[in-house]
Design an enzyme around this catalytic site. Structure first.
Site, PDB file in Angstrom:
ATOM      1  N   ASP A 119       0.837  -1.203   0.000  1.00  0.00           N
ATOM      2  CA  ASP A 119       0.000   0.000   0.000  1.00  0.00           C
ATOM      3  C   ASP A 119       0.873   1.255   0.000  1.00  0.00           C
ATOM      4  OD1 ASP A 119      -2.283  -1.608   0.132  1.00  0.00           O
ATOM      5  OD2 ASP A 119      -2.158  -1.735   2.309  1.00  0.00           O
ATOM      6  N   GLU A 177       1.652  -6.701  -5.661  1.00  0.00           N
ATOM      7  CA  GLU A 177       1.553  -6.074  -6.988  1.00  0.00           C
ATOM      8  C   GLU A 177       2.731  -5.169  -7.314  1.00  0.00           C
ATOM      9  OE1 GLU A 177      -0.931  -6.086  -4.821  1.00  0.00           O
ATOM     10  OE2 GLU A 177      -2.671  -6.977  -5.792  1.00  0.00           O
TER      11      GLU A 177
HETATM   12  O1  TRH Z   1       4.511  -6.124   0.620  1.00  0.00           O
HETATM   13  P1  TRH Z   1       3.550  -6.753  -0.296  1.00  0.00           P
HETATM   14  O2  TRH Z   1       3.266  -8.149   0.004  1.00  0.00           O
HETATM   15  O3  TRH Z   1       2.248  -5.909  -0.321  1.00  0.00           O
HETATM   16  C1  TRH Z   1       0.952  -6.487  -0.335  1.00  0.00           C
HETATM   17  C2  TRH Z   1       0.325  -6.380  -1.691  1.00  0.00           C
HETATM   18  O4  TRH Z   1       0.413  -5.080  -2.239  1.00  0.00           O
HETATM   19  C3  TRH Z   1      -1.110  -6.806  -1.585  1.00  0.00           C
HETATM   20  O5  TRH Z   1      -1.780  -6.688  -2.774  1.00  0.00           O
HETATM   21  C4  TRH Z   1      -1.816  -5.975  -0.552  1.00  0.00           C
HETATM   22  O6  TRH Z   1      -3.122  -6.295  -0.501  1.00  0.00           O
HETATM   23  C5  TRH Z   1      -1.133  -6.240   0.763  1.00  0.00           C
HETATM   24  O7  TRH Z   1       0.225  -5.831   0.660  1.00  0.00           O
HETATM   25  C6  TRH Z   1      -1.788  -5.480   1.896  1.00  0.00           C
HETATM   26  O8  TRH Z   1       4.088  -6.714  -1.819  1.00  0.00           O
HETATM   27  P2  TRH Z   1       4.298  -5.536  -2.867  1.00  0.00           P
HETATM   28  O9  TRH Z   1       2.998  -5.016  -3.357  1.00  0.00           O
HETATM   29  O10 TRH Z   1       5.199  -6.060  -3.868  1.00  0.00           O
HETATM   30  O11 TRH Z   1       5.042  -4.398  -2.079  1.00  0.00           O
HETATM   31  C7  TRH Z   1       6.354  -4.516  -1.647  1.00  0.00           C
HETATM   32  C8  TRH Z   1       7.024  -3.158  -1.646  1.00  0.00           C
HETATM   33  O12 TRH Z   1       8.262  -3.237  -0.967  1.00  0.00           O
HETATM   34  C9  TRH Z   1       7.333  -2.659  -3.048  1.00  0.00           C
HETATM   35  O13 TRH Z   1       7.141  -1.255  -3.104  1.00  0.00           O
HETATM   36  C10 TRH Z   1       8.810  -2.974  -3.213  1.00  0.00           C
HETATM   37  C11 TRH Z   1       9.290  -2.738  -1.815  1.00  0.00           C
HETATM   38  N1  TRH Z   1      10.547  -3.387  -1.435  1.00  0.00           N
HETATM   39  C12 TRH Z   1      11.626  -2.576  -1.147  1.00  0.00           C
HETATM   40  O14 TRH Z   1      11.541  -1.343  -1.262  1.00  0.00           O
HETATM   41  N2  TRH Z   1      12.777  -3.167  -0.741  1.00  0.00           N
HETATM   42  C13 TRH Z   1      12.928  -4.504  -0.644  1.00  0.00           C
HETATM   43  O15 TRH Z   1      14.024  -4.985  -0.271  1.00  0.00           O
HETATM   44  C14 TRH Z   1      11.807  -5.327  -0.978  1.00  0.00           C
HETATM   45  C15 TRH Z   1      11.950  -6.819  -0.888  1.00  0.00           C
HETATM   46  C16 TRH Z   1      10.635  -4.741  -1.355  1.00  0.00           C
END
Ligand code: TRH
Length: 391
Positions: free
Chosen positions: A29, A288
């Site tokens: 989010d 996502e």
């Molecule tokens: O963290 P998520 O599992 O988020 C989820 C999904 O968005 C899901 O649809 C939602 O309903 C739920 O949260 C509440 O996965 P997502 O969407 O890939 O977000 C991860 C974020 O973290 C993305 O902006 C990339 C960032 N990230 C970093 O900045 N550094 C890192 O080392 C990693 C592994 C990720």
């Protein structure tokens, strides 16, 4: 004057945007809202405030964030949203454009301030990204707020021209290409993370939810003819890896079993995470936002979709149908088998081996898919265009 107290003169002619983000769990989010806020400020010179209710998950992907109520970061006015503290003091205090991130429910007082404006604000409800056909139908549909009569527009990110598009900074492909065509960027980056692997080792990034298919995937890599090095940003999947290894996986330490080396690396700032995805030969992502970043990386990938009471497999299938369009039926079947096995916790050995056999083609396809998508209008541009049409 420190970062907390910097005063900025607001130019009344510049449209003001308020983006609201309530962190449910995980990082997606705030990951999306922060990316959108930065892009609107950087590429459109808009005056953007980002209201976020939890600073800790935000700080994980933006380490310069301070523990305070207000601060300026990368051109964005970042506010700690606590209850009604976002309520404007004057009737023109509500922004010109209001983005409600993922139906996070704006406080009643803020909605009243929106209704009190002379000119009604544009009010978006930003949905989660999906490749499902309903996105075409529902994107940009208005609904009327029962209390105020204000119009709220559903903004559905997606992959087709009729949806809200996907987040993409203007220069992301250019920056990626520059990174990938100069091997020194990758070597220096890996050196900083203390990752030591030779050129014959396949580098894999792993960002995933807990997954009972993981031990099989690790075993398949352990027994494979080629060496694999799996880099794992610190997070919830580490415990499963430790149980596979039978020992703890301290940050920075590499542990080898057969052809497999696993190394836990720090959770990276968002820009650094892009560098990780650009540097690896294969990326395992979840949610996502990391999916979209892995798509821009132009490398073969495996998506662990956010599980949601049976619905997620429909969403997964819809994306797979789009993603495998350019492949032969055999190659598409290999990708689908791998992704389905990972998301239904089925056996991974065979699907992994089959996908690896297609890796050169999958690498080419990942690159051309990213290129094709980058020719489409991105999400921030679509939002701005929507507003321009209305004024
Ligand atoms: O963290 P998520 O599992 O988020 C989820 C999904 O968005 C899901 O649809 C939602 O309903 C739920 O949260 C509440 O996965 P997502 O969407 O890939 O977000 C991860 C974020 O973290 C993305 O902006 C990339 C960032 N990230 C970093 O900045 N550094 C890192 O080392 C990693 C592994 C990720």
């Amino acid at each position: 004057m420190d970062a907390k107290t910097v005063q900025v003169t607001i130019d009344k002619a510049v449209p003001r945007w308020d983006i609201f983000c309530a962190v449910v769990d995980n990082f997606g989010d705030i990951g999306v809202c922060w990316r959108l806020a930065r892009q609107l400020a950087a590429e459109y010179n808009l005056s953007v405030r980002l209201w976020v209710d939890q600073l800790a998950p935000f700080r994980a992907l933006c380490p310069t964030l301070q523990e305070c109520d207000q601060q300026w970061l990368e051109g964005v006015d970042v506010r700690h949203w606590q209850g009604e503290n976002c309520t404007p003091e004057t009737s023109d205090g509500a922004a010109d454009v209001v983005v409600e991130g993922f139906a996070c429910n704006l406080p009643a007082a803020y909605i009243e301030a929106m209704a009190a404006r002379e000119q009604a604000p544009i009010w978006f409800n930003l949905e989660y990204l999906t490749a499902e056909p309903w996105a075409d139908e529902y994107h940009s549909l208005p609904s009327i707020d029962a209390q105020t009569g204000l119009r709220k527009v559903l903004f559905v990110p997606g992959f087709s021209a009729h949806t809200g598009g996907i987040l993409r900074e203007r220069d992301v492909i250019e920056r990626r290409d520059q990174w990938q065509s100069h091997s020194t960027y990758r070597s220096l980056f890996l050196k900083q993370l203390n990752v030591q692997c030779d050129h014959n080792t396949r580098l894999v990034s792993l960002f995933s939810y807990e997954n009972s298919a993981l031990p099989e995937l690790l075993r398949a890599m352990e027994q494979f003819s080629q060496k694999h090095c799996v880099l794992v940003p610190m997070g919830r999947v580490v415990a499963s890896i430790e149980s596979y290894l039978g020992e703890s996986l301290p940050l920075g330490q590499a542990i080898t079993r057969g052809a497999l080396t696993v190394q836990a690396i720090p959770f990276l700032a968002q820009a650094e995470y892009d560098h990780l995805l650009w540097s690896c030969d294969f990326n395992i992502v979840r949610g996502e936002d990391s999916l979209v970043r892995a798509l821009w990386a132009g490398k073969p990938l495996l998506w662990h979709i956010y599980p949601q009471e049976g619905e997620h497999l429909i969403k997964l299938q819809a994306f797979l149908t789009r993603y495998t369009e350019g492949l032969t039926p055999e190659q598409a079947a290999a990708v689908m088998a791998l992704w389905m096995a990972w998301n239904t916790q089925a056996s991974m050995v065979e699907p992994w081996q089959q996908a690896l056999a297609e890796l050169p083609t999958l690498s080419r396809q990942a690159r051309s898919w990213a290129l094709l998508q980058s020719g489409k209008t991105d999400l921030a541009a679509k939002m701005v265009q929507f507003c321009t049409k209305l004024v």
